[in-house]
Design a protein around this motif. Sequence first.
Motif, PDB file in Angstrom:
ATOM      1  N   LEU A 115       0.698  -1.235   0.114  1.00 31.12           N
ATOM      2  CA  LEU A 115      -0.119  -0.116   0.109  1.00 31.12           C
ATOM      3  C   LEU A 115       0.902   1.340  -0.218  1.00 31.12           C
ATOM      4  O   LEU A 115       0.445   2.248  -0.365  1.00 31.12           O
ATOM      5  N   ASP A 116       1.754   1.182   0.706  1.00 30.29           N
ATOM      6  CA  ASP A 116       3.042   2.417   0.602  1.00 30.29           C
ATOM      7  C   ASP A 116       3.504   2.619  -0.664  1.00 30.29           C
ATOM      8  O   ASP A 116       3.070   3.592  -1.323  1.00 30.29           O
ATOM      9  N   SER A 117       3.856   1.750  -1.364  1.00 34.47           N
ATOM     10  CA  SER A 117       4.511   2.006  -2.991  1.00 34.47           C
ATOM     11  C   SER A 117       3.129   2.360  -3.680  1.00 34.47           C
ATOM     12  O   SER A 117       3.445   2.923  -4.553  1.00 34.47           O
ATOM     13  N   SER A 118       2.026   1.637  -3.549  1.00 29.15           N
ATOM     14  CA  SER A 118       0.857   1.886  -4.399  1.00 29.15           C
ATOM     15  C   SER A 118       0.436   3.459  -4.130  1.00 29.15           C
ATOM     16  O   SER A 118       0.158   4.334  -5.076  1.00 29.15           O
ATOM     17  N   ALA A 119       0.263   3.837  -3.028  1.00 28.14           N
ATOM     18  CA  ALA A 119       0.118   5.301  -2.870  1.00 28.14           C
ATOM     19  C   ALA A 119       1.070   6.156  -3.354  1.00 28.14           C
ATOM     20  O   ALA A 119       0.727   7.325  -4.002  1.00 28.14           O
ATOM     21  N   LEU A 120       2.322   6.059  -3.133  1.00 26.98           N
ATOM     22  CA  LEU A 120       3.456   6.799  -3.716  1.00 26.98           C
ATOM     23  C   LEU A 120       3.319   7.073  -5.268  1.00 26.98           C
ATOM     24  O   LEU A 120       3.606   8.068  -5.808  1.00 26.98           O
ATOM     25  N   VAL A 121       3.490   5.748  -6.096  1.00 28.31           N
ATOM     26  CA  VAL A 121       3.222   5.720  -7.240  1.00 28.31           C
ATOM     27  C   VAL A 121       2.113   6.253  -7.878  1.00 28.31           C
ATOM     28  O   VAL A 121       2.079   6.951  -8.982  1.00 28.31           O
TER      29      VAL A 121
END
Length: 414
Positions: free
Chosen positions: A23-29
């Motif tokens: 979810l971290d990478s999904s939000a940032l990207v």
Amino acid sequence: MDSTPTPVRPWRTALLAGMASFLDSSALVSAGIVVGTLYAEDMGLSEAQIGLVLGSQTMAFALGALFGGRLGDRFGRRRVFTWSMVVYALGAALLAVAGGPAPLLAGAVVIGLAIGADLPVSLAMINEQAPEGKKATLVVFSSVLWNIGIAVTMLISAVLSGFGAAGGRVLFGYLVVVALIVLGLRLTMRESAEWQAARRAVEGGESVRFRDLAQLIRPPLLVGVVATGLYYAMWNVGANTMGQFGSFLYVNVGGGEVATYSLVSTIGLGVGLLAGFVFMRFVDTAARPHMFVAGSVLIVLAWIFPLLVGFSEFSLLVTLLLSGLGNSFAGETIYKVWSQESFPTLLRGTAQGTTIAFGRVVAALVGFGTPALASASPALTFAGVAVLAVLAGGIGVLWIPRLPGARQLAVVDH
């Protein structure tokens, strides 16, 4: 007295807690693609506004990690990463319905707080529930989930980019749904057994070393905080630049299109995923330091390549592919492992939250000016990131391996 509990269903814990990285990478990207391109055109966002929104998300991530890590050490891993999912869903919903810069900024801050609070406690949970000889393996699995999050986001954005701002709203809506599913599954999880044992020792009157916040600013823990914090911050400038501004660079510096960038990115992520699984196989063995060196070299080469051959669609895609492969063996992947191994249980989340916060603040400060700097001087931007990558690799080779481990620090005095 050995009070270490027997791990229960460690792979399930690694999956559900490791969704913090997904979810971290999904939000940032997602924010980088949607705010930097799809929303930017629809809302007429300036480079300064794009930098403010994305930089604020990163700054909020730092604040969330700082407080989330400490709360996880004080009150338990499960409580923090349960509530973080509620906040994450709220932030994604705000981004999905935003109609201008102000609500975009609010949504970016809210979701940044959530992913920041979630990450250190989730990683601590994975480490503490993993069996001996597999702890680093399961922590690295969270980085595999990080790459899967990016890959899925890229695929969805490739399909939705043709719909403009409406496609961006659907992408943020997808994050709301995933967060709510993860929330429901996390409610079925138990608290970290290792954390519970450590808290019982304190509450039972045992003199447990390294449990007080002030000890993080004194040796020997301070040395570990400084070393891992500097490594993460220096590496993270490049990762944040590629993660949040990769599509911006590709479109505005390389002259490409978002759809092409998203599709080619999935190829690189596929290679990175395979490399991540390979690293999982060897991270708990003597091969780890050699693989780290290889990954660090690839990261440096990724940022040097466009300086040597010129800035184009091709050279920026090479940067994307090489950095993605290198990060499978170095970067945040190995930082997560070091952070679990270097700090005792009751300060593990606090220490990691502190270093994550430092790294994200540095990335945020750089991120505020990245769009303008990259447009004015892409060569200076890439050269600066390359220098930081070299310094990070040096810390990882020469300093961090000499730190005392958590087992040497967490001693019970009688």
